[in-house]
Design a protein around this motif. Structure first.
Motif, PDB file in Angstrom:
ATOM      1  N   SER A  83       0.826  -1.199   0.000  1.00  0.00           N
ATOM      2  CA  SER A  83       0.000   0.000   0.000  1.00  0.00           C
ATOM      3  C   SER A  83       0.860   1.249   0.000  1.00  0.00           C
ATOM      4  N   SER A 107      -4.371   1.454   2.573  1.00  0.00           N
ATOM      5  CA  SER A 107      -5.062   1.575   1.297  1.00  0.00           C
ATOM      6  C   SER A 107      -4.985   0.236   0.558  1.00  0.00           C
ATOM      7  N   VAL A 108      -5.837   0.068  -0.435  1.00  0.00           N
ATOM      8  CA  VAL A 108      -5.900  -1.207  -1.160  1.00  0.00           C
ATOM      9  C   VAL A 108      -4.598  -1.429  -1.925  1.00  0.00           C
ATOM     10  N   ASP A 112      -4.960  -0.553 -10.193  1.00  0.00           N
ATOM     11  CA  ASP A 112      -6.232   0.005 -10.615  1.00  0.00           C
ATOM     12  C   ASP A 112      -6.909  -0.979 -11.561  1.00  0.00           C
ATOM     13  N   GLY A 116      -8.079  -3.946  -8.195  1.00  0.00           N
ATOM     14  CA  GLY A 116      -8.498  -3.047  -7.138  1.00  0.00           C
ATOM     15  C   GLY A 116      -9.979  -3.177  -6.826  1.00  0.00           C
ATOM     16  N   ILE A 120     -11.665  -4.308  -3.189  1.00  0.00           N
ATOM     17  CA  ILE A 120     -12.613  -3.432  -2.503  1.00  0.00           C
ATOM     18  C   ILE A 120     -13.928  -4.170  -2.267  1.00  0.00           C
ATOM     19  N   TRP A 192     -10.587   9.414  -5.397  1.00  0.00           N
ATOM     20  CA  TRP A 192     -10.042   8.094  -5.643  1.00  0.00           C
ATOM     21  C   TRP A 192     -11.200   7.105  -5.729  1.00  0.00           C
ATOM     22  N   ASN A 196     -10.971   2.588  -1.898  1.00  0.00           N
ATOM     23  CA  ASN A 196      -9.544   2.365  -2.125  1.00  0.00           C
ATOM     24  C   ASN A 196      -8.678   2.907  -0.987  1.00  0.00           C
TER      25      ASN A 196
END
Length: 265
Positions: A83, A107-108, A112, A116, A120, A192, A196
């Protein structure tokens, strides 16, 4: 599904370690191709560092996280393995002698796009507190607020939520997405992907452990109909299945992997 990296490939050249792990922890090797993780690997690393360091030792935790990621970069690992930000949430108190319990979140740690979105969705459906999950579901997956369901919240005024960049320990304001979901004050305009940011996991840990704080959470639009939440959750699950198909993960059995603790003898 043929995984991009099988366990044998990940442990290439170190069969002794592979066979030892398979003997002590067989379930991950049995289920990796049909179940989804509840969170990213860096969240587990963060938990370990907080546990070993002590949640109150914030500066030392930051030092260890920074050193850990720097070592990964030096070894040639790419960003998706860890992260970029961590968030700390706690309840402020007017009593000087009172030390607040701090709750950390990352954060994840995924690319992207589909990876991701998958992480999530998996975290929302299986791991995060329902207040956080509902707020994320309100906007997932395309940053567009649903017309029929609003699970966004306002936190009690005494909740502090602080994020920082791991690489240089720079403090970060909440992004606009976190402002929209959780009512966090921010001057940022960038959105964002919803869910995320590190705030989601950090606040989830706080709400799961501080009952009085959770009882003080307010829905921004008032109570919603359960049928609307069920509809949002069903669409959420369908979107997850679509993302899994995009990455050729076709054997998911609908379950999320639950880790079991076992000590080496």
């Amino acid at each position: 599904m043929i995984p991009y990296f099988s366990p044998e490939l990940l442990f290439w050249g170190n069969n002794d370690l592979l066979f030892t792990l398979m003997a002590y922890h067989p379930r991950p090797f049995q289920l990796f191709s049909c179940q989804l993780p509840r969170r990213g690997p860096f969240s587990c690393v963060l938990d370990m560092i907080v546990h070993l360091t002590g949640q109150e030792n914030e500066e030392e935790i930051k030092n260890r996280l920074q050193q850990f990621t720097q070592n990964l970069m030096t070894a040639g690992f790419k960003k998706p393995l860890f992260s970029s930000t961590v968030c700390i949430s706690y309840v402020s108190t007017s009593v000087r002698s009172s030390v607040p319990v701090k709750y950390y979140g990352a954060s994840v740690s995924a690319n992207d796009g589909s990876p991701g979105k998958i992480m999530i969705a998996a975290s929302c459906l299986s791991n995060w507190d329902d207040c956080v999950a509902d707020a994320v579901m309100t906007y997932y997956p395309n940053k567009l607020k649903k017309l029929y369901f609003n699970g966004t919240i306002n936190l009690p005024a005494n909740v502090i939520c602080r994020a920082f960049k791991i690489s240089n320990r720079q403090n970060l304001e909440p992004c606009r997405s976190c402002g929209n979901m959780f009512g966090l004050q921010t001057r940022e305009s960038h959105e964002w992907a919803y869910g995320n940011c590190a705030e989601a996991e950090s606040l989830s840990n706080l709400l799961r452990n501080e009952r009085q704080v959770k009882d003080g959470v307010l829905l921004t639009s008032g109570p919603y109909q359960q049928v609307d939440r069920n509809r949002a959750r069903t669409e959420f699950l369908n979107e997850l299945r679509n993302e899994l198909l995009r990455v050729n993960f076709t054997r998911w059995n609908g379950n999320f992997y639950q880790a079991q603790r076992r000590r080496f003898r």
